[in-house]
Write a protein that holds these residues in place. Structure first.
Motif, PDB file in Angstrom:
ATOM      1  N   PRO A 199     -13.375   9.448  11.700  1.00 42.49           N
ATOM      2  CA  PRO A 199     -12.313   9.577  10.693  1.00 42.49           C
ATOM      3  C   PRO A 199     -12.610  10.722   9.733  1.00 42.49           C
ATOM      4  O   PRO A 199     -13.751  10.933   9.313  1.00 42.49           O
ATOM      5  N   THR A 200     -11.578  11.471   9.413  1.00 40.36           N
ATOM      6  CA  THR A 200     -11.718  12.597   8.503  1.00 40.36           C
ATOM      7  C   THR A 200     -11.435  12.184   7.065  1.00 40.36           C
ATOM      8  O   THR A 200     -10.963  11.075   6.807  1.00 40.36           O
ATOM      9  N   VAL A 201     -11.693  13.103   6.145  1.00 45.42           N
ATOM     10  CA  VAL A 201     -11.345  12.858   4.744  1.00 45.42           C
ATOM     11  C   VAL A 201      -9.844  12.628   4.609  1.00 45.42           C
ATOM     12  O   VAL A 201      -9.390  11.768   3.840  1.00 45.42           O
ATOM     13  N   ALA A 202      -9.063  13.382   5.375  1.00 46.43           N
ATOM     14  CA  ALA A 202      -7.606  13.198   5.351  1.00 46.43           C
ATOM     15  C   ALA A 202      -7.214  11.815   5.857  1.00 46.43           C
ATOM     16  O   ALA A 202      -6.294  11.179   5.316  1.00 46.43           O
ATOM     17  N   ASP A 203      -7.915  11.332   6.890  1.00 51.91           N
ATOM     18  CA  ASP A 203      -7.646   9.988   7.406  1.00 51.91           C
ATOM     19  C   ASP A 203      -7.907   8.938   6.335  1.00 51.91           C
ATOM     20  O   ASP A 203      -7.130   7.990   6.162  1.00 51.91           O
ATOM     21  N   ILE A 204      -9.016   9.114   5.629  1.00 54.23           N
ATOM     22  CA  ILE A 204      -9.360   8.167   4.569  1.00 54.23           C
ATOM     23  C   ILE A 204      -8.282   8.173   3.493  1.00 54.23           C
ATOM     24  O   ILE A 204      -7.882   7.116   2.975  1.00 54.23           O
ATOM     25  N   GLY A 205      -7.781   9.345   3.158  1.00 56.88           N
ATOM     26  CA  GLY A 205      -6.700   9.439   2.171  1.00 56.88           C
ATOM     27  C   GLY A 205      -5.443   8.743   2.646  1.00 56.88           C
ATOM     28  O   GLY A 205      -4.771   8.030   1.862  1.00 56.88           O
ATOM     29  N   LYS A 206      -5.102   8.917   3.918  1.00 57.44           N
ATOM     30  CA  LYS A 206      -3.902   8.264   4.461  1.00 57.44           C
ATOM     31  C   LYS A 206      -4.068   6.746   4.483  1.00 57.44           C
ATOM     32  O   LYS A 206      -3.148   6.003   4.133  1.00 57.44           O
ATOM     33  N   LEU A 207      -5.249   6.278   4.901  1.00 56.83           N
ATOM     34  CA  LEU A 207      -5.485   4.839   4.927  1.00 56.83           C
ATOM     35  C   LEU A 207      -5.407   4.239   3.526  1.00 56.83           C
ATOM     36  O   LEU A 207      -4.887   3.135   3.344  1.00 56.83           O
ATOM     37  N   THR A 208      -5.914   4.969   2.543  1.00 62.34           N
ATOM     38  CA  THR A 208      -5.840   4.489   1.157  1.00 62.34           C
ATOM     39  C   THR A 208      -4.393   4.393   0.700  1.00 62.34           C
ATOM     40  O   THR A 208      -3.996   3.414   0.036  1.00 62.34           O
ATOM     41  N   TYR A 209      -3.578   5.372   1.069  1.00 60.87           N
ATOM     42  CA  TYR A 209      -2.156   5.354   0.704  1.00 60.87           C
ATOM     43  C   TYR A 209      -1.445   4.193   1.398  1.00 60.87           C
ATOM     44  O   TYR A 209      -0.667   3.468   0.777  1.00 60.87           O
ATOM     45  N   TYR A 210      -1.715   4.020   2.699  1.00 62.64           N
ATOM     46  CA  TYR A 210      -1.096   2.906   3.429  1.00 62.64           C
ATOM     47  C   TYR A 210      -1.471   1.571   2.792  1.00 62.64           C
ATOM     48  O   TYR A 210      -0.649   0.667   2.667  1.00 62.64           O
ATOM     49  N   HIS A 211      -2.728   1.462   2.392  1.00 59.43           N
ATOM     50  CA  HIS A 211      -3.199   0.220   1.776  1.00 59.43           C
ATOM     51  C   HIS A 211      -2.446  -0.061   0.478  1.00 59.43           C
ATOM     52  O   HIS A 211      -2.057  -1.209   0.206  1.00 59.43           O
ATOM     53  N   GLN A 212      -2.228   0.977  -0.319  1.00 55.21           N
ATOM     54  CA  GLN A 212      -1.493   0.790  -1.571  1.00 55.21           C
ATOM     55  C   GLN A 212      -0.069   0.313  -1.299  1.00 55.21           C
ATOM     56  O   GLN A 212       0.450  -0.561  -1.999  1.00 55.21           O
ATOM     57  N   GLN A 213       0.561   0.870  -0.273  1.00 53.30           N
ATOM     58  CA  GLN A 213       1.917   0.436   0.090  1.00 53.30           C
ATOM     59  C   GLN A 213       1.916  -1.027   0.516  1.00 53.30           C
ATOM     60  O   GLN A 213       2.829  -1.789   0.155  1.00 53.30           O
ATOM     61  N   LEU A 214       0.910  -1.433   1.265  1.00 53.73           N
ATOM     62  CA  LEU A 214       0.806  -2.822   1.685  1.00 53.73           C
ATOM     63  C   LEU A 214       0.635  -3.751   0.492  1.00 53.73           C
ATOM     64  O   LEU A 214       1.254  -4.822   0.415  1.00 53.73           O
ATOM     65  N   MET A 215      -0.204  -3.335  -0.445  1.00 61.52           N
ATOM     66  CA  MET A 215      -0.446  -4.189  -1.603  1.00 61.52           C
ATOM     67  C   MET A 215       0.795  -4.285  -2.492  1.00 61.52           C
ATOM     68  O   MET A 215       1.027  -5.326  -3.125  1.00 61.52           O
ATOM     69  N   ASP A 216       1.597  -3.244  -2.539  1.00 61.27           N
ATOM     70  CA  ASP A 216       2.858  -3.323  -3.272  1.00 61.27           C
ATOM     71  C   ASP A 216       3.767  -4.387  -2.668  1.00 61.27           C
ATOM     72  O   ASP A 216       4.425  -5.158  -3.382  1.00 61.27           O
ATOM     73  N   PHE A 217       3.795  -4.456  -1.323  1.00 63.96           N
ATOM     74  CA  PHE A 217       4.578  -5.488  -0.636  1.00 63.96           C
ATOM     75  C   PHE A 217       4.033  -6.883  -0.962  1.00 63.96           C
ATOM     76  O   PHE A 217       4.791  -7.816  -1.265  1.00 63.96           O
ATOM     77  N   VAL A 218       2.711  -7.012  -0.901  1.00 67.84           N
ATOM     78  CA  VAL A 218       2.086  -8.310  -1.163  1.00 67.84           C
ATOM     79  C   VAL A 218       2.397  -8.787  -2.579  1.00 67.84           C
ATOM     80  O   VAL A 218       2.774  -9.937  -2.801  1.00 67.84           O
ATOM     81  N   ASP A 219       2.238  -7.896  -3.562  1.00 73.42           N
ATOM     82  CA  ASP A 219       2.472  -8.283  -4.945  1.00 73.42           C
ATOM     83  C   ASP A 219       3.928  -8.641  -5.201  1.00 73.42           C
ATOM     84  O   ASP A 219       4.233  -9.607  -5.920  1.00 73.42           O
ATOM     85  N   LYS A 220       4.854  -7.891  -4.612  1.00 71.61           N
ATOM     86  CA  LYS A 220       6.273  -8.097  -4.881  1.00 71.61           C
ATOM     87  C   LYS A 220       6.844  -9.275  -4.113  1.00 71.61           C
ATOM     88  O   LYS A 220       7.624 -10.059  -4.676  1.00 71.61           O
ATOM     89  N   TYR A 221       6.456  -9.426  -2.839  1.00 66.82           N
ATOM     90  CA  TYR A 221       7.093 -10.427  -1.986  1.00 66.82           C
ATOM     91  C   TYR A 221       6.182 -11.612  -1.648  1.00 66.82           C
ATOM     92  O   TYR A 221       6.590 -12.767  -1.809  1.00 66.82           O
ATOM     93  N   THR A 222       4.978 -11.337  -1.193  1.00 71.88           N
ATOM     94  CA  THR A 222       4.125 -12.439  -0.731  1.00 71.88           C
ATOM     95  C   THR A 222       3.684 -13.326  -1.877  1.00 71.88           C
ATOM     96  O   THR A 222       3.784 -14.559  -1.803  1.00 71.88           O
ATOM     97  N   LEU A 223       3.195 -12.716  -2.953  1.00 74.69           N
ATOM     98  CA  LEU A 223       2.630 -13.482  -4.053  1.00 74.69           C
ATOM     99  C   LEU A 223       3.541 -13.607  -5.270  1.00 74.69           C
ATOM    100  O   LEU A 223       3.553 -14.636  -5.928  1.00 74.69           O
ATOM    101  N   GLY A 224       4.240 -12.558  -5.576  1.00 72.37           N
ATOM    102  CA  GLY A 224       5.028 -12.574  -6.810  1.00 72.37           C
ATOM    103  C   GLY A 224       4.200 -12.297  -8.044  1.00 72.37           C
ATOM    104  O   GLY A 224       4.745 -12.211  -9.149  1.00 72.37           O
TER     105      GLY A 224
END
Length: 597
Positions: A199-224
């Motif tokens: 994995p490259t530095v760019a890959d790590i950056g993309k994975l971090t961004y994807y993770h943030q998007q996932l957590m936004d979904f979790v906070d808004k819909y899964t958990l509230g």
């Protein structure tokens, strides 16, 4: 007595048949769990180069191929004697891929396969007993969880908001895995000796961004609510009791606000897990929160005899704090997923893979039984007339074998892992059920454990991505094929659905002489053994009431929600197996026989 058979069970992976006997009180008194596929991958691997195994075994399942790839790699690294040399960053990369795949599987099961059960038409009538509150709650459930192409009384229902949004997140998760694994499903990166891609530095950056998007979904819909607040007060609670107190206090606030307004929407603070936690359990919802109605999932899928059930976790995820290498037989000693055998009375014991056996007395295979996987065979019956799914509990009725641990059937999966690691919310809820005179393990707790594990993994994932992974590190070691001569290896891991083991032996030519896999659904959906003890899903069905909310509105064998909820809560996976059978051949007596291609 009435026979109620579901064939096939829908919203799972694969072809699964459940045959039950229901008495005049609407209680299931007997059950047979039948896998309808011959799984021939063990036979395909014999006489092949062992290095093929991590690719071929992924074809067991398109939902959790990463777990099979890693389990196979673990077995091969034990076979070649190089497990202690695997570079740390290769292990971190595998951890990332495995956690992404497990999160993806849990999210898919929760949102696309199980939560749509909440909008079964039977519950419209159940919730109507709660007057206007029940009517508004039913509308909210439809708004969230209705699946695609859904109709009630001939009227099309739009797909639910949570359902549709979860599908979008699933796509994001698949993209995240493919970023460092080549593709998904059936990733290409995991090989024995490490991984193929750095994995490259760019890959790590993309994975971090994807993770943030996932957590936004979790906070808004899964958990509230914010996920950190949730985990601080449940997973990191000072005691199981404090975890339950936090959850019930949070639900009490939501309930008091909504009882007057009948507003159960996202804007009113009700996350998806809140709906399950509050209305899924009679004990939590009705007895503690004072709600007028519940699904009563805490009354379904229980085990009546603790002596005939256990819970099994092999442990998973590499401990990367100590640098390179790992011990293939010591998963769970230092990682957060623990290895343990837990008895039906919840006594924790040390796990030893040599205590695992498989037998075939009620399966469509030849042989006696009680073989450890190192000595096991996958030899199907050859006479087509022996394949009869209607013979009942005394016959052979499934393609699934019957694994046992010290002779005991075991439930595997999120609940076993959460019990093994003594996760506070899961164990606290189990204590609450026991304190109120009810079985600690049930359909409700299985689903809560799955969601809780998903949240824990989401948090752990970002640590592996941003703190532990070094893109400039080493990611593989060279292999000498001759090292596999006359050897054997074991790979122990955890798939999303539970304990996953691969056992391999090689001959003097270094090629595979024996390969055996015991997969999670083999444990959960196993048939009876030679002692007549049913497998976990069979045991969980026996004693469950067949109709909605504990037969609240009467017995309806045409809509057996008790069977559907109970069996689906295990997330059975019998798909993607190789099962090519030629029925054209006949033996010398003119009888049809199988030719396994």
């Amino acid at each position: 007595m009435t026979n109620v058979t579901i064939d096939p069970l829908t919203r799972i992976q694969g072809h699964f048949r459940l045959s039950t006997e229901v008495n005049e009180n609407g209680v299931i008194t007997d059950a047979q769990s039948s896998g309808m596929l011959f799984r021939g991958l063990e036979r395909i691997l014999v006489n092949r180069d062992p290095r093929d195994a991590a690719r071929i075994t992924q074809r067991v399942c398109g939902v959790c191929p990463t777990a099979h790839a890693i389990t196979s790699a673990n077995a091969l690294e034990d076979l070649f004697g190089i497990a202690d040399q695997i570079p740390k960053d290769a292990l971190v990369t595998r951890n990332i891929m495995q956690s992404l795949n497990m999160i993806d599987s849990h999210a898919t099961h929760t949102y696309a396969l199980w939560l749509p059960d909440l909008v079964n038409p039977a519950y419209r009538d159940v919730f109507a007993t709660a007057d206007n509150m029940g009517t508004m709650l039913w509308r909210e459930l439809l708004h969230r969880f209705a699946p695609l192409s859904y109709k009630i009384d001939g009227i099309s229902i739009p797909p639910g908001q949570a359902y549709v949004n979860a599908i979008k997140e699933k796509r994001r998760l698949h993209g995240s895995i493919a970023l460092i694994a080549g593709k998904m499903p059936h990733q290409m990166s995991t090989i024995f000796g490490g991984v193929t891609y750095k994995p490259t530095v760019a890959d790590i950056g993309k994975l971090t961004y994807y993770h943030q998007q996932l957590m936004d979904f979790v906070d808004k819909y899964t958990l509230g609510i914010d996920h950190s607040t949730w985990l601080d007060n449940t997973y990191r609670a000072s005691s199981p009791q404090r975890a339950v107190e936090f959850v019930t206090g949070h639900l009490q606030e939501l309930t008091e606000s909504s009882m007057s307004s009948n507003d159960f929407s996202y804007s009113a603070g009700w996350g998806d897990i809140d709906m399950l936690l509050a209305f899924g359990s009679e004990t939590i919802g009705e007895d503690i929160l004072g709600l007028p109605v519940s699904f009563k999932f805490d009354r379904t899928g229980t085990y009546s005899d603790p002596a005939n059930i256990g819970f099994l976790s092999y442990g998973a995820y590499y401990d990367v704090e100590n640098g390179d290498g790992y011990d293939p037989l010591k998963f769970g000693q230092n990682s957060f997923h623990k290895a343990a055998f837990i008895t039906g009375s919840l006594e924790h014991k040390k796990f030893d893979h040599m205590k695992i056996t498989e037998e075939v007395s009620h399966s469509f295979y030849t042989g006696e039984g009680d073989d450890h996987p190192f000595d096991g065979d996958t030899e199907p019956v050859r006479n087509a007339d022996e394949i009869d799914y209607h013979g009942g509990s005394q016959s052979k009725y499934t393609w699934i074998k019957a694994p046992r641990y010290e002779g005991v059937p075991c439930e595997v999966g999120p609940i076993a892992r959460m019990i093994a690691m003594q996760e506070p919310l899961t164990t606290g809820l189990m204590n609450t059920f026991s304190d109120n005179g009810h079985p600690a393990v049930n359909t409700y707790i299985r689903m809560v454990a799955r969601v809780q594990e998903m949240l824990i993994l989401l948090e752990r994932l970002i640590q592996w991505v941003t703190s532990d992974l070094d893109p400039d590190g080493r990611f593989s070691v060279p292999i000498d094929m001759s090292m596999a001569k006359d050897s054997q290896g074991v790979g122990l891991w955890e798939g999303a659905r539970g304990a996953l083991g691969h056992w391999i032996k090689t001959g003097t030519d270094s090629k595979v002489s024996k390969y055996q896999m015991v997969v999670p659904t083999t444990w959960n959906a196993s048939p009876r053994d030679s002692n007549g003890i049913p497998g976990p899903i069979e045991q969980a069905l026996i004693g469950t009431k067949v109709s909605a909310a504990e037969n609240m509105l009467g017995i309806d064998n045409s809509n057996p929600t008790g069977i559907l909820h109970t069996s689906r809560a295990y997330d059975p996976c019998i798909a993607c197996a190789v099962h090519t059978i030629d029925l054209r051949q006949k033996d010398g007596k003119g009888e049809r026989v199988f030719d396994i291609v």
